[in-house]
Design an enzyme around this catalytic site. Structure first.
Site, mmCIF file in Angstrom:
data_model
loop_
_atom_site.group_PDB
_atom_site.id
_atom_site.type_symbol
_atom_site.label_atom_id
_atom_site.label_comp_id
_atom_site.label_asym_id
_atom_site.label_seq_id
_atom_site.Cartn_x
_atom_site.Cartn_y
_atom_site.Cartn_z
ATOM 1 N N HIS A 46 44.651 -51.857 -44.627
ATOM 2 C CA HIS A 46 45.601 -51.294 -43.826
ATOM 3 C C HIS A 46 45.876 -49.655 -44.619
ATOM 4 O O HIS A 46 45.671 -49.383 -45.763
ATOM 5 C CB HIS A 46 47.043 -51.649 -44.231
ATOM 6 C CG HIS A 46 48.490 -51.015 -43.908
ATOM 7 N ND1 HIS A 46 48.622 -51.398 -42.119
ATOM 8 C CD2 HIS A 46 48.891 -50.312 -43.970
ATOM 9 C CE1 HIS A 46 49.645 -50.514 -42.015
ATOM 10 N NE2 HIS A 46 49.892 -49.938 -43.154
ATOM 11 N N GLY A 92 52.568 -39.182 -31.279
ATOM 12 C CA GLY A 92 52.498 -40.199 -30.366
ATOM 13 C C GLY A 92 52.238 -41.706 -30.955
ATOM 14 O O GLY A 92 51.665 -42.543 -30.224
ATOM 15 N N THR A 94 52.567 -45.016 -32.302
ATOM 16 C CA THR A 94 53.553 -45.847 -32.098
ATOM 17 C C THR A 94 53.377 -47.492 -32.976
ATOM 18 O O THR A 94 54.266 -48.014 -33.197
ATOM 19 C CB THR A 94 53.769 -46.499 -30.656
ATOM 20 O OG1 THR A 94 52.258 -46.906 -30.200
ATOM 21 C CG2 THR A 94 54.107 -45.168 -29.848
ATOM 22 N N HIS A 99 44.467 -46.003 -36.455
ATOM 23 C CA HIS A 99 43.455 -46.638 -35.435
ATOM 24 C C HIS A 99 43.107 -45.265 -34.506
ATOM 25 O O HIS A 99 43.524 -44.286 -34.411
ATOM 26 C CB HIS A 99 44.368 -47.628 -34.414
ATOM 27 C CG HIS A 99 45.788 -47.048 -33.878
ATOM 28 N ND1 HIS A 99 46.623 -46.917 -34.339
ATOM 29 C CD2 HIS A 99 45.973 -46.634 -32.434
ATOM 30 C CE1 HIS A 99 47.784 -46.462 -33.685
ATOM 31 N NE2 HIS A 99 47.153 -46.272 -32.397
ATOM 32 N N HIS A 101 41.700 -44.467 -30.573
ATOM 33 C CA HIS A 101 41.566 -44.836 -29.217
ATOM 34 C C HIS A 101 40.205 -44.396 -28.575
ATOM 35 O O HIS A 101 39.632 -43.304 -28.978
ATOM 36 C CB HIS A 101 42.469 -44.131 -28.483
ATOM 37 C CG HIS A 101 44.162 -44.409 -28.615
ATOM 38 N ND1 HIS A 101 44.919 -45.406 -28.082
ATOM 39 C CD2 HIS A 101 44.932 -43.946 -30.017
ATOM 40 C CE1 HIS A 101 46.137 -45.407 -28.518
ATOM 41 N NE2 HIS A 101 46.231 -44.778 -29.736
#
Length: 129
Positions: A46, A92, A94, A99, A101
């Site tokens: 994490h 942006g 959430t 992570h 994209h």
């Protein structure tokens, strides 16, 4: 506070359509895709975002993202690819686990537009740099 969903996916405690995995990262299909084939690549350890992730973990995650992007391009016959990372809500983000994209793009799909852009003043760029 409930467990981080991406930690749970990386630890196989929550279901996901996993498309790639190694010792340090996992990639899976985004459940709210912006295009067919949209995947997320996350470190198993994490980290909240780009401000918190260890450099080696970021590098390992990006290497996995490159592998995933190559596979997604082939699988979807994409003409191009968006690869991005958002940090903090204002940008942006959430889910507050780092992570990346991976979003396949096809000619004519509308893509991502950066409306209102203009050429910056060189002196302003120099000052910020």
């Amino acid at each position: 506070m409930p467990e981080c969903i991406f930690c749970a996916i990386g630890g196989h405690r929550s279901p996901a359509e996993i498309v790639y995995e190694d010792d340090e990262t996992v990639a899976f299909m985004d459940i709210v895709p912006v295009a067919e084939g949209h995947c997320l690549v996350v470190p198993k350890a994490h980290a909240r975002n780009v401000f918190d992730i260890a450099l080696e973990s970021a590098a390992t995650t990006m290497r996995a993202a490159v592998r995933v992007a190559q596979a997604v391009k082939k699988a979807t016959r994409a003409d191009g690819m968006n690869v991005w990372q958002s940090s903090e809500e204002v940008a942006g983000q959430t889910v507050f686990h780092f992570h990346i994209h991976v979003v396949p793009r096809k000619n004519g799909d509308g893509g991502i537009r950066f409306a209102g852009r203009h050429r910056a003043d060189p002196a302003a760029l120099r000052a910020v740099a």
